[in-house]
Design a protein around this motif. Structure first.
Motif, PDB file in Angstrom:
ATOM      1  N   VAL A   1      21.065  24.700  45.159  1.00 46.16           N
ATOM      2  CA  VAL A   1      20.410  25.065  46.417  1.00 46.16           C
ATOM      3  C   VAL A   1      19.697  26.402  46.207  1.00 46.16           C
ATOM      4  O   VAL A   1      20.330  27.443  46.051  1.00 46.16           O
ATOM      5  CB  VAL A   1      21.415  25.174  47.589  1.00 46.16           C
ATOM      6  CG1 VAL A   1      20.664  25.478  48.888  1.00 46.16           C
ATOM      7  CG2 VAL A   1      22.226  23.897  47.731  1.00 46.16           C
ATOM      8  N   ASN A   2      18.375  26.340  46.161  1.00 49.45           N
ATOM      9  CA  ASN A   2      17.550  27.549  46.050  1.00 49.45           C
ATOM     10  C   ASN A   2      17.407  28.145  47.443  1.00 49.45           C
ATOM     11  O   ASN A   2      16.517  27.777  48.210  1.00 49.45           O
ATOM     12  CB  ASN A   2      16.154  27.183  45.528  1.00 49.45           C
ATOM     13  CG  ASN A   2      16.151  26.813  44.073  1.00 49.45           C
ATOM     14  OD1 ASN A   2      16.638  27.569  43.239  1.00 49.45           O
ATOM     15  ND2 ASN A   2      15.598  25.649  43.753  1.00 49.45           N
ATOM     16  N   ASN A   3      18.315  29.050  47.769  1.00 48.15           N
ATOM     17  CA  ASN A   3      18.309  29.628  49.123  1.00 48.15           C
ATOM     18  C   ASN A   3      17.825  31.085  49.153  1.00 48.15           C
ATOM     19  O   ASN A   3      17.223  31.502  50.141  1.00 48.15           O
ATOM     20  CB  ASN A   3      19.730  29.547  49.698  1.00 48.15           C
ATOM     21  CG  ASN A   3      19.894  30.408  50.932  1.00 48.15           C
ATOM     22  OD1 ASN A   3      19.451  30.061  52.022  1.00 48.15           O
ATOM     23  ND2 ASN A   3      20.509  31.578  50.765  1.00 48.15           N
ATOM     24  N   ALA A   4      18.095  31.853  48.100  1.00 50.48           N
ATOM     25  CA  ALA A   4      17.757  33.288  48.120  1.00 50.48           C
ATOM     26  C   ALA A   4      16.275  33.463  48.451  1.00 50.48           C
ATOM     27  O   ALA A   4      15.419  32.807  47.874  1.00 50.48           O
ATOM     28  CB  ALA A   4      18.076  33.928  46.772  1.00 50.48           C
ATOM     29  N   GLY A   5      16.010  34.326  49.386  1.00 47.88           N
ATOM     30  CA  GLY A   5      14.627  34.572  49.772  1.00 47.88           C
ATOM     31  C   GLY A   5      14.562  35.732  50.732  1.00 47.88           C
ATOM     32  O   GLY A   5      15.593  36.149  51.284  1.00 47.88           O
ATOM     33  N   THR A   6      13.365  36.257  50.895  1.00 51.45           N
ATOM     34  CA  THR A   6      13.234  37.361  51.836  1.00 51.45           C
ATOM     35  C   THR A   6      11.851  37.363  52.475  1.00 51.45           C
ATOM     36  O   THR A   6      10.934  36.694  52.000  1.00 51.45           O
ATOM     37  CB  THR A   6      13.497  38.717  51.141  1.00 51.45           C
ATOM     38  OG1 THR A   6      13.785  39.691  52.132  1.00 51.45           O
ATOM     39  CG2 THR A   6      12.315  39.174  50.289  1.00 51.45           C
ATOM     40  N   ALA A   7      11.737  38.107  53.568  1.00 51.83           N
ATOM     41  CA  ALA A   7      10.443  38.288  54.227  1.00 51.83           C
ATOM     42  C   ALA A   7      10.217  39.787  54.400  1.00 51.83           C
ATOM     43  O   ALA A   7      11.171  40.526  54.629  1.00 51.83           O
ATOM     44  CB  ALA A   7      10.451  37.598  55.591  1.00 51.83           C
ATOM     45  N   ILE A   8       8.983  40.204  54.270  1.00 52.97           N
ATOM     46  CA  ILE A   8       8.646  41.611  54.555  1.00 52.97           C
ATOM     47  C   ILE A   8       7.524  41.549  55.593  1.00 52.97           C
ATOM     48  O   ILE A   8       6.343  41.592  55.254  1.00 52.97           O
ATOM     49  CB  ILE A   8       8.206  42.348  53.272  1.00 52.97           C
ATOM     50  CG1 ILE A   8       9.274  42.186  52.174  1.00 52.97           C
ATOM     51  CG2 ILE A   8       7.959  43.836  53.574  1.00 52.97           C
ATOM     52  CD1 ILE A   8       8.925  42.795  50.827  1.00 52.97           C
ATOM     53  N   PRO A   9       7.919  41.380  56.874  1.00 55.57           N
ATOM     54  CA  PRO A   9       6.890  41.119  57.890  1.00 55.57           C
ATOM     55  C   PRO A   9       5.996  42.338  58.127  1.00 55.57           C
ATOM     56  O   PRO A   9       6.482  43.409  58.460  1.00 55.57           O
ATOM     57  CB  PRO A   9       7.701  40.808  59.165  1.00 55.57           C
ATOM     58  CG  PRO A   9       9.112  40.636  58.726  1.00 55.57           C
ATOM     59  CD  PRO A   9       9.258  41.402  57.459  1.00 55.57           C
ATOM     60  N   LYS A  10       4.743  42.174  57.918  1.00 56.11           N
ATOM     61  CA  LYS A  10       3.713  43.160  58.271  1.00 56.11           C
ATOM     62  C   LYS A  10       2.355  42.511  58.102  1.00 56.11           C
ATOM     63  O   LYS A  10       2.250  41.453  57.460  1.00 56.11           O
ATOM     64  CB  LYS A  10       3.850  44.445  57.459  1.00 56.11           C
ATOM     65  CG  LYS A  10       3.859  44.292  55.953  1.00 56.11           C
ATOM     66  CD  LYS A  10       3.822  45.649  55.232  1.00 56.11           C
ATOM     67  CE  LYS A  10       5.186  46.300  55.064  1.00 56.11           C
ATOM     68  NZ  LYS A  10       5.198  47.334  53.998  1.00 56.11           N
ATOM     69  N   LYS A  11       1.353  43.152  58.696  1.00 53.94           N
ATOM     70  CA  LYS A  11       0.007  42.585  58.558  1.00 53.94           C
ATOM     71  C   LYS A  11      -0.408  42.559  57.088  1.00 53.94           C
ATOM     72  O   LYS A  11      -0.063  43.464  56.330  1.00 53.94           O
ATOM     73  CB  LYS A  11      -0.981  43.447  59.346  1.00 53.94           C
ATOM     74  CG  LYS A  11      -0.871  43.257  60.830  1.00 53.94           C
ATOM     75  CD  LYS A  11      -2.279  43.253  61.436  1.00 53.94           C
ATOM     76  CE  LYS A  11      -2.220  42.815  62.871  1.00 53.94           C
ATOM     77  NZ  LYS A  11      -2.532  43.916  63.792  1.00 53.94           N
ATOM     78  N   PHE A  12      -1.165  41.521  56.709  1.00 60.54           N
ATOM     79  CA  PHE A  12      -1.521  41.356  55.296  1.00 60.54           C
ATOM     80  C   PHE A  12      -2.237  42.589  54.753  1.00 60.54           C
ATOM     81  O   PHE A  12      -1.970  43.044  53.640  1.00 60.54           O
ATOM     82  CB  PHE A  12      -2.400  40.107  55.115  1.00 60.54           C
ATOM     83  CG  PHE A  12      -2.754  39.861  53.687  1.00 60.54           C
ATOM     84  CD1 PHE A  12      -1.771  39.591  52.741  1.00 60.54           C
ATOM     85  CD2 PHE A  12      -4.077  39.921  53.262  1.00 60.54           C
ATOM     86  CE1 PHE A  12      -2.083  39.386  51.407  1.00 60.54           C
ATOM     87  CE2 PHE A  12      -4.394  39.713  51.929  1.00 60.54           C
ATOM     88  CZ  PHE A  12      -3.408  39.443  51.008  1.00 60.54           C
ATOM     89  N   GLU A  13      -3.136  43.170  55.562  1.00 56.34           N
ATOM     90  CA  GLU A  13      -3.899  44.307  55.042  1.00 56.34           C
ATOM     91  C   GLU A  13      -3.046  45.556  54.871  1.00 56.34           C
ATOM     92  O   GLU A  13      -3.446  46.501  54.205  1.00 56.34           O
ATOM     93  CB  GLU A  13      -5.101  44.588  55.955  1.00 56.34           C
ATOM     94  CG  GLU A  13      -6.177  43.539  55.748  1.00 56.34           C
ATOM     95  CD  GLU A  13      -7.255  43.593  56.809  1.00 56.34           C
ATOM     96  OE1 GLU A  13      -8.257  44.279  56.582  1.00 56.34           O
ATOM     97  OE2 GLU A  13      -7.056  42.978  57.878  1.00 56.34           O
ATOM     98  N   GLU A  14      -1.860  45.565  55.487  1.00 57.61           N
ATOM     99  CA  GLU A  14      -0.932  46.695  55.304  1.00 57.61           C
ATOM    100  C   GLU A  14       0.112  46.396  54.226  1.00 57.61           C
ATOM    101  O   GLU A  14       0.946  47.239  53.895  1.00 57.61           O
ATOM    102  CB  GLU A  14      -0.233  47.004  56.631  1.00 57.61           C
ATOM    103  CG  GLU A  14      -1.176  47.633  57.647  1.00 57.61           C
ATOM    104  CD  GLU A  14      -0.718  47.416  59.083  1.00 57.61           C
ATOM    105  OE1 GLU A  14       0.463  47.073  59.283  1.00 57.61           O
ATOM    106  OE2 GLU A  14      -1.552  47.588  59.980  1.00 57.61           O
ATOM    107  N   THR A  15       0.096  45.198  53.709  1.00 52.60           N
ATOM    108  CA  THR A  15       1.075  44.792  52.686  1.00 52.60           C
ATOM    109  C   THR A  15       0.754  45.488  51.370  1.00 52.60           C
ATOM    110  O   THR A  15      -0.400  45.492  50.933  1.00 52.60           O
ATOM    111  CB  THR A  15       1.008  43.254  52.513  1.00 52.60           C
ATOM    112  OG1 THR A  15       1.349  42.654  53.764  1.00 52.60           O
ATOM    113  CG2 THR A  15       1.971  42.771  51.447  1.00 52.60           C
TER     114      THR A  15
END
Ligand code: NDP
Length: 246
Positions: free
Chosen positions: A89-103
């Motif tokens: 089960v490939n579960n490990a993951g993350t999100a770094i929510p922000k606008k693309f231009e600020e990424t």
């Protein structure tokens, strides 16, 4: 005999949230379970203890899912401990929510390396040990198909990528009876996406059920796909999102 007796499962990122629920559910069905984690050994040990208290067998392995060597070692340790590998089960993951231009480039690399490259690395390592009727299950996201909110551009791109990865791989390993499926949760109450946060308001409103899901909602579907009843389901994207993508 339980439905996953004599089976061995490896769940990446299994110390908290959705991964922990999946690990416990697969153990309840009789599988021996290895979980990986990145930073928090206490949380991982607590999951192992809980499984053992219920009569199951589990081990925890520190392995950054984005690190090819660590992932290969985790797979080998799982096989050395339990003798085989049936379910990944490939579960490990993350999100770094922000606008693309600020990424930042660092943000981009982190999300791609963990959510997409890591899934391929782990699957690559696991397939060497997987025999007939194996199961490769990846936790994608409903935003891998449709995106309802801003701020998730690289994240949703990686979840779309694992969707096509699963579909493509299903064509290569089907002759061995190995199924490859992508589970797409909607908003699920975890440390990564707490139902109490400000960001939760729009996610909840986007569901048909007007509520967040529970980690067990995802774990139940994973357990079904991991079991013998799901042997004819492969290359599928199975959504458990409270109707977000309806
Ligand atoms: P959490 O952040 O709550 O838990 C993440 C788990 O992964 C922890 O056990 C953590 O361990 C481990 N982990 C984090 N980074 C790594 C790494 N580099 N290598 C190995 N393990 C790691 O996340 P969720 O349970 O919410 O999410 C799990 C999966 O579900 C992710 O792929 C996510 O994208 C997906 N998903 C989640 C949704 C949600 O609403 N929650 C919706 C749709 C998809 P440690 O503490 O040691 O770092």
């Amino acid at each position: 005999m339980s439905r996953l007796s004599n089976k061995v499962a490896l769940v990446t990122g299994g110390s908290r949230g959705i991964g922990a629920a999946i690990a416990k559910r697969l153990a309840t069905d009789g599988a021996n379970v290895a979980i990986t984690y990145a930073k928090n050994p206490d949380a991982a040990a607590a999951v192992v203890k809980e499984i053992e208290r219920s009569g199951g067998k589990a081990i925890a392995i520190q392995a950054d899912a984005a690190d090819a060597n660590a992932v290969k070692t985790a797979v080998e340790k799982t096989v050395a401990t339990f003798g085989r590998l049936d379910v990944l089960v490939n579960n490990a993951g993350t999100a770094i929510p922000k606008k693309f231009e600020e990424t930042t480039l660092e943000d981009l690399d982190r999300v791609i390396d963990l959510n997409f490259r890591g899934v391929m690395l782990t699957t690559h390592a696991a397939l060497k040990h997987m025999k007939e009727n194996g199961r490769i299950i990846t936790i994608g996201s409903c935003v891998g198909e449709r995106v309802m909110t801003p701020g998730l551009v690289p994240y949703s791109a990686t979840k779309g990528a694992v969707k096509m990865f699963s579909q493509g791989l299903s064509r290569e390993v089907g002759s061995r009876g190995i199924t490859v499926n992508n589970i797409q949760p909607g908003p699920i109450d975890t440390d990564l996406n707490p139902a109490s946060s400000e960001w939760a308001v729009s996610q909840k409103a986007a569901t048909a059920l007007n509520r967040y899901g529970r980690v067990d909602d995802v774990a139940e579907l994973v357990a079904f796909v991991a079991g013998p009843e799901a042997s004819y389901i492969t290359g599928a994207n199975l959504t458990v999102d409270g109707g977000t993508n309806a």
